[in-house]
Design a protein around this motif. Structure first.
Motif, PDB file in Angstrom:
ATOM      1  N   GLY A 109     -16.006 -39.262 -39.112  1.00  7.70           N
ATOM      2  CA  GLY A 109     -14.692 -39.376 -39.726  1.00  7.70           C
ATOM      3  C   GLY A 109     -14.180 -40.793 -39.634  1.00  7.70           C
ATOM      4  O   GLY A 109     -14.825 -41.679 -39.076  1.00  7.70           O
ATOM      5  N   SER A 110     -13.009 -41.010 -40.187  1.00 11.65           N
ATOM      6  CA  SER A 110     -12.399 -42.335 -40.240  1.00 11.65           C
ATOM      7  C   SER A 110     -11.256 -42.441 -39.250  1.00 11.65           C
ATOM      8  O   SER A 110     -10.577 -41.449 -38.949  1.00 11.65           O
ATOM      9  CB  SER A 110     -11.892 -42.617 -41.655  1.00 11.65           C
ATOM     10  N   ALA A 111     -11.017 -43.646 -38.786  1.00 11.96           N
ATOM     11  CA  ALA A 111      -9.917 -43.902 -37.854  1.00 11.96           C
ATOM     12  C   ALA A 111      -8.558 -43.770 -38.514  1.00 11.96           C
ATOM     13  O   ALA A 111      -7.535 -43.734 -37.827  1.00 11.96           O
ATOM     14  CB  ALA A 111     -10.061 -45.297 -37.252  1.00 11.96           C
ATOM     15  N   VAL A 112      -8.518 -43.681 -39.838  1.00 17.42           N
ATOM     16  CA  VAL A 112      -7.236 -43.562 -40.534  1.00 17.42           C
ATOM     17  C   VAL A 112      -7.061 -42.160 -41.107  1.00 17.42           C
ATOM     18  O   VAL A 112      -6.236 -41.946 -41.994  1.00 17.42           O
ATOM     19  CB  VAL A 112      -7.105 -44.621 -41.645  1.00 17.42           C
ATOM     20  N   GLU A 113      -7.826 -41.195 -40.577  1.00 13.86           N
ATOM     21  CA  GLU A 113      -7.656 -39.796 -40.952  1.00 13.86           C
ATOM     22  C   GLU A 113      -7.034 -39.036 -39.782  1.00 13.86           C
ATOM     23  O   GLU A 113      -7.467 -39.193 -38.637  1.00 13.86           O
ATOM     24  CB  GLU A 113      -9.007 -39.161 -41.315  1.00 13.86           C
ATOM     25  N   LYS A 114      -6.052 -38.205 -40.071  1.00 19.57           N
ATOM     26  CA  LYS A 114      -5.415 -37.411 -39.025  1.00 19.57           C
ATOM     27  C   LYS A 114      -6.268 -36.178 -38.722  1.00 19.57           C
ATOM     28  O   LYS A 114      -6.714 -35.486 -39.632  1.00 19.57           O
ATOM     29  CB  LYS A 114      -4.020 -36.980 -39.462  1.00 19.57           C
ATOM     30  N   ARG A 117      -7.499 -32.521 -33.396  1.00 13.27           N
ATOM     31  CA  ARG A 117      -8.333 -32.438 -32.198  1.00 13.27           C
ATOM     32  C   ARG A 117      -8.258 -33.708 -31.356  1.00 13.27           C
ATOM     33  O   ARG A 117      -8.759 -33.733 -30.230  1.00 13.27           O
ATOM     34  CB  ARG A 117      -9.784 -32.129 -32.590  1.00 13.27           C
ATOM     35  N   LEU A 118      -7.633 -34.751 -31.881  1.00 18.73           N
ATOM     36  CA  LEU A 118      -7.451 -35.977 -31.104  1.00 18.73           C
ATOM     37  C   LEU A 118      -6.032 -36.133 -30.572  1.00 18.73           C
ATOM     38  O   LEU A 118      -5.654 -37.204 -30.093  1.00 18.73           O
ATOM     39  CB  LEU A 118      -7.841 -37.210 -31.931  1.00 18.73           C
ATOM     40  N   LEU A 119      -5.256 -35.079 -30.646  1.00 22.37           N
ATOM     41  CA  LEU A 119      -3.919 -35.114 -30.060  1.00 22.37           C
ATOM     42  C   LEU A 119      -4.010 -34.945 -28.549  1.00 22.37           C
ATOM     43  O   LEU A 119      -4.896 -34.255 -28.040  1.00 22.37           O
ATOM     44  CB  LEU A 119      -3.045 -34.003 -30.649  1.00 22.37           C
ATOM     45  N   GLY A 147       1.348 -43.149 -34.275  1.00 23.91           N
ATOM     46  CA  GLY A 147       2.348 -42.171 -34.665  1.00 23.91           C
ATOM     47  C   GLY A 147       1.879 -40.742 -34.543  1.00 23.91           C
ATOM     48  O   GLY A 147       2.599 -39.881 -34.037  1.00 23.91           O
ATOM     49  N   TYR A 148       0.642 -40.460 -35.004  1.00 22.54           N
ATOM     50  CA  TYR A 148       0.145 -39.078 -35.015  1.00 22.54           C
ATOM     51  C   TYR A 148      -0.613 -38.743 -33.729  1.00 22.54           C
ATOM     52  O   TYR A 148      -0.243 -37.819 -33.014  1.00 22.54           O
ATOM     53  CB  TYR A 148      -0.752 -38.871 -36.238  1.00 22.54           C
ATOM     54  N   PHE A 149      -1.667 -39.503 -33.418  1.00 21.44           N
ATOM     55  CA  PHE A 149      -2.420 -39.233 -32.187  1.00 21.44           C
ATOM     56  C   PHE A 149      -1.553 -39.494 -30.956  1.00 21.44           C
ATOM     57  O   PHE A 149      -1.575 -38.737 -30.004  1.00 21.44           O
ATOM     58  CB  PHE A 149      -3.682 -40.105 -32.121  1.00 21.44           C
ATOM     59  N   SER A 150      -0.814 -40.584 -30.973  1.00 18.83           N
ATOM     60  CA  SER A 150       0.167 -40.918 -29.930  1.00 18.83           C
ATOM     61  C   SER A 150      -0.384 -40.769 -28.510  1.00 18.83           C
ATOM     62  O   SER A 150       0.187 -40.045 -27.688  1.00 18.83           O
ATOM     63  CB  SER A 150       1.413 -40.046 -30.102  1.00 18.83           C
ATOM     64  N   PRO A 151      -1.480 -41.454 -28.184  1.00 20.44           N
ATOM     65  CA  PRO A 151      -2.048 -41.337 -26.828  1.00 20.44           C
ATOM     66  C   PRO A 151      -1.219 -42.105 -25.810  1.00 20.44           C
ATOM     67  O   PRO A 151      -0.330 -42.892 -26.168  1.00 20.44           O
ATOM     68  CB  PRO A 151      -3.430 -41.967 -26.983  1.00 20.44           C
ATOM     69  N   GLY A 152      -1.537 -41.887 -24.550  1.00 21.10           N
ATOM     70  CA  GLY A 152      -0.839 -42.614 -23.497  1.00 21.10           C
ATOM     71  C   GLY A 152      -1.125 -44.102 -23.532  1.00 21.10           C
ATOM     72  O   GLY A 152      -0.243 -44.919 -23.243  1.00 21.10           O
ATOM     73  N   MET A 153      -2.361 -44.467 -23.858  1.00 25.64           N
ATOM     74  CA  MET A 153      -2.752 -45.874 -23.950  1.00 25.64           C
ATOM     75  C   MET A 153      -3.669 -46.077 -25.145  1.00 25.64           C
ATOM     76  O   MET A 153      -4.413 -45.174 -25.536  1.00 25.64           O
ATOM     77  CB  MET A 153      -3.500 -46.327 -22.683  1.00 25.64           C
ATOM     78  N   VAL A 154      -3.607 -47.273 -25.712  1.00 28.55           N
ATOM     79  CA  VAL A 154      -4.522 -47.686 -26.776  1.00 28.55           C
ATOM     80  C   VAL A 154      -5.043 -49.072 -26.418  1.00 28.55           C
ATOM     81  O   VAL A 154      -4.260 -49.957 -26.044  1.00 28.55           O
ATOM     82  CB  VAL A 154      -3.834 -47.728 -28.156  1.00 28.55           C
ATOM     83  N   VAL A 155      -6.350 -49.255 -26.526  1.00 25.53           N
ATOM     84  CA  VAL A 155      -6.950 -50.573 -26.312  1.00 25.53           C
ATOM     85  C   VAL A 155      -7.613 -51.002 -27.620  1.00 25.53           C
ATOM     86  O   VAL A 155      -8.491 -50.304 -28.133  1.00 25.53           O
ATOM     87  CB  VAL A 155      -7.992 -50.551 -25.174  1.00 25.53           C
TER      88      VAL A 155
END
Length: 405
Positions: A109-114, A117-119, A147-155
């Motif tokens: 899949g793509s990083a710009v698809e919602k 399962r990644l929430l 905005g959608y996945f909204s994880p605790g951290m992003v690197v």
């Protein structure tokens, strides 16, 4: 050597000296950076967007804190490059199970698809990803990831174009790159994203510049985004338009499988949270401990038979301590206070209240009641009738009298 040949040799030597080399290689430094983040923050759920050949996931599976690893990549041929054995449990994983469960899944899949399962992930990494996105996808990226996945951290890591003039060919580093930002551009974009989606961001990097070019910054620039927590009593900051707190189920990713047998790839690792593995490890450890105590017990009996003087206190201490067993003073005191091992005829008994004092057993089960229940299920024939002690043969030494009984 002719003059022209000497000049060519000198020029090639100078050129080699000016070549930028990274040790370890830059891609490894990026992965090590993520490993350090995982070591520091102990995330349970980690997703790598643009995972490529899943090398980073292979490294992160060894972290005891991680319980779920997800890799997402758009290009199937890149996913086919990895060897599934690297992400699957090995024989060693079965013999020495992890403390916590671990599952690994790869999606196409793509990083710009919602995808729902990644929430709820603690950490999402995007290592050398954003520079491969065209302008349309780059505009979608913040809303999907922050905005959608909204994880605790992003690197997020990306090339630093300020560094490019130090390379022999001062162009894009990869023909598929749609852009390469300098430090000011990346920090401007990242700061705006962080502000919009209620994150903080700090900047660092890997691939340090040579001493004479420190002004260009790191070869790879990195942004570390951390979600802000609302202060007690304050209103929760509203999310940007288009996102909602109750996310609908959206499954746009395809689970990656091997096309030959059409099997879905997902790996579940053995762990002590799974009862059959806990029983195996616990029973093995208990029997090892009992055998080690038996050997020391027989050695004491032989010394006693040879009339070598030894106090009861020394005997107790000898039964507790042995080479290769590392105990604190508190642990030694606890074991010494517990019921002592004893023999009756050809049988040797070690009380459960004594076994629970040994660190490796105590780590697996914290109390005697649980220990008794599990051993009764795992090795019922090794327990005495009252289920208070583990019993084994006293052989190879047959002592007719009781000792410590």
């Amino acid at each position: 050597m002719e003059k022209n040949s000497m000049e060519e040799f000198q020029q090639s030597t100078v050129a080699r000296k000016n070549v930028i080399e990274f040790r370890p290689p830059l891609y490894k430094q990026r992965y090590f950076f993520v490993k350090d983040i995982v070591n520091q923050y102990k995330p349970k759920k980690v997703a790598d967007l643009g995972c490529g050949n899943a090398t980073l996931l292979c490294m992160l599976k060894f972290h005891s804190c991680v319980q779920e690893l997800v890799g997402v990549d758009l290009l199937m041929d890149r996913l086919l490059d990895w060897n599934s054995d690297r992400l699957s449990p090995s024989v060693g994983d079965h013999l020495g199970p992890r403390d916590l469960d671990l599952s690994i899944v790869l999606y196409r899949g793509s990083a710009v698809e919602k995808d729902s399962r990644l929430l709820g992930f603690d950490l999402i990494t995007c290592i050398e990803l954003i520079e491969h996105l065209d302008s349309e996808d780059l505009a979608k990226f913040p809303e999907v990831v922050f905005g959608y996945f909204s994880p605790g951290m992003v690197v997020i890591s990306t090339p630093n174009s300020d560094f490019n003039p130090l390379f022999p060919a001062s162009t894009f580093r990869n023909s598929d790159h749609k852009f390469e930002w300098n430090q000011k551009q990346f920090q401007h974009w990242a700061s705006n994203v962080a502000k919009l989606y209620n994150y903080t961001v700090e900047f660092t990097g890997v691939g340090a510049p040579p001493p004479w070019a420190k002004h260009v910054g790191y070869c790879t620039q990195i942004g570390i985004f951390k979600k802000k927590q609302p202060e007690p009593g304050s209103w929760i900051v509203a999310k940007p338009t288009g996102s909602s707190d109750s996310q609908p189920e959206e499954h746009t990713y395809q689970v990656f499988g091997i096309s030959i047998c059409l099997q879905v790839f997902t790996a579940s690792f053995p762990s002590l949270q799974q009862k059959h593995f806990l029983l195996f490890v616990l029973c093995t450890e208990v029997l090892k401990e009992v055998e080690a105590i038996r050997q020391k017990y027989v050695w004491i009996l032989k010394r006693k038979e040879s009339n070598e003087p030894e106090s009861e206190e020394d005997i107790d201490r000898s039964l507790v301590r042995r080479p290769g067993l590392f105990l604190t003073d508190a642990q030694v005191a606890q074991i010494e206070k517990s019921p002592k091992p004893y023999s009756v005829g050809k049988r040797f008994y070690v009380p459960l209240k004594r076994l629970i004092g040994y660190p490796k057993v105590n780590r697996l089960v914290g109390d005697v009641s649980t220990l008794r229940t599990l051993l009764a299920e795992g090795i019922p024939t090794r327990l005495n009738r009252a289920h208070t002690s583990v019993l084994i043969d006293l052989d190879p030494y047959d002592y007719p009298r009781d000792y410590y009984s």
